[in-house]
Design an enzyme around this catalytic site. Structure first.
Site, PDB file in Angstrom:
ATOM      1  CG  MET A   1      76.479  61.091  64.807  1.00  0.00           C
ATOM      2  SD  MET A   1      77.335  61.857  66.206  1.00  0.00           S
ATOM      3  CE  MET A   1      78.716  62.654  65.496  1.00  0.00           C
ATOM      4  N   PRO A   2      75.439  64.765  65.199  1.00  0.00           N
ATOM      5  CG  PRO A   2      75.502  65.964  67.190  1.00  0.00           C
ATOM      6  CD  PRO A   2      75.965  66.010  65.786  1.00  0.00           C
ATOM      7  CB  ILE A   3      70.690  61.293  64.919  1.00  0.00           C
ATOM      8  CG1 ILE A   3      71.691  60.776  63.881  1.00  0.00           C
ATOM      9  CG2 ILE A   3      69.248  61.054  64.512  1.00  0.00           C
ATOM     10  CD1 ILE A   3      71.471  61.247  62.479  1.00  0.00           C
ATOM     11  CG  HIS A  40      71.487  64.910  60.249  1.00  0.00           C
ATOM     12  ND1 HIS A  40      71.522  65.493  59.007  1.00  0.00           N
ATOM     13  CD2 HIS A  40      72.727  64.422  60.460  1.00  0.00           C
ATOM     14  CE1 HIS A  40      72.731  65.341  58.484  1.00  0.00           C
ATOM     15  NE2 HIS A  40      73.489  64.691  59.343  1.00  0.00           N
TER      16      HIS A  40
END
Lengths: 61, 61, 61, 61, 61, 61
Positions: A1-3, A40
């Site tokens: 995370m962040p995605i 990611h």
């Protein structure tokens, strides 16, 4: 995370995607206070007949 | 904005996608008070072995 | 299937969303040869500070 | 509803996807009190050059 | 990677989500040959007026 | 197009999101040869109990 999901027209090279992932990760890390290894990114290639803008397909624009 | 993602089985023609984008854009513009050029639609084709419903793949249904 | 995600600014009424879902479902059924009960739509409300266009937040546009 | 999207590296067999959809559906039904026929799963295959982690493409890791 | 998004009606407790994430991760790890720490899951709560099925909102069904 | 979705923990300020959108747009424009006004970014805030990593909720990590 962040995605992160990035949807864009197909045709970019692996070298462009390598640079994209590097630069977008840096932009996120520097602005929202996270670590690179937490970022990611999924790249989704689209054909021009799979995108619509203003009611028209990209291949007709 | 609005941003729309449509996931459906592969096999539709470009002509069907052209009509889909035209009609979905109209439906959005007429119901939520926005302009056609603000509507962005991404179509995602799926194979029947990439969709599951009720615990079963689409190719087994 | 089809699965549809619609991301738009918050503030639309339930009545507008009811009409949106009805009309988008019809548009899909009539153009890509599927049944209404196969169409699943998720609406995602966004704040104006959660959307960026041209490098600017929606709340600054 | 629930609607599930799974993004993973390409290369899994149809038999693996069949088992994935069966098992993920069971996991959802048993934990959040819903019926199997309400669970819709979309599988998205990704190439290793379409995934970035820690600023690097999957194909470079 | 895998990246998973689950969209479901709001109202589940944190304890249900904890069990959901545990069980879905196990289902993925055991079927597609990956490690638990590679599985990232985002849960999206929806109001019943933000989901449409068969052309009808969930709050009207 | 490109369409970008960023899912991250809630709590970032509007000023951080403003900078995020500006910087991510620049990163995309400079690497994949597109125009700023073609870049659309949706930010999705998540609670820590709505994210799972390695089978555990973010609020338990």
């Amino acid at each position: 995370m962040p995605i992160v999901h990035i949807h864009m027209y197909e045709g970019r090279t692996v070298e462009q995607k390598r640079e994209l992932v590097k630069r977008v990760t840096e932009a996120i890390v520097e602005t929202v206070d996270t670590k690179p290894e937490a970022v990611h990114i999924v790249i989704h290639d689209m054909a021009r007949h799979d995108y619509g803008d203003g009611g028209k397909l990209g291949c007709d624009a």
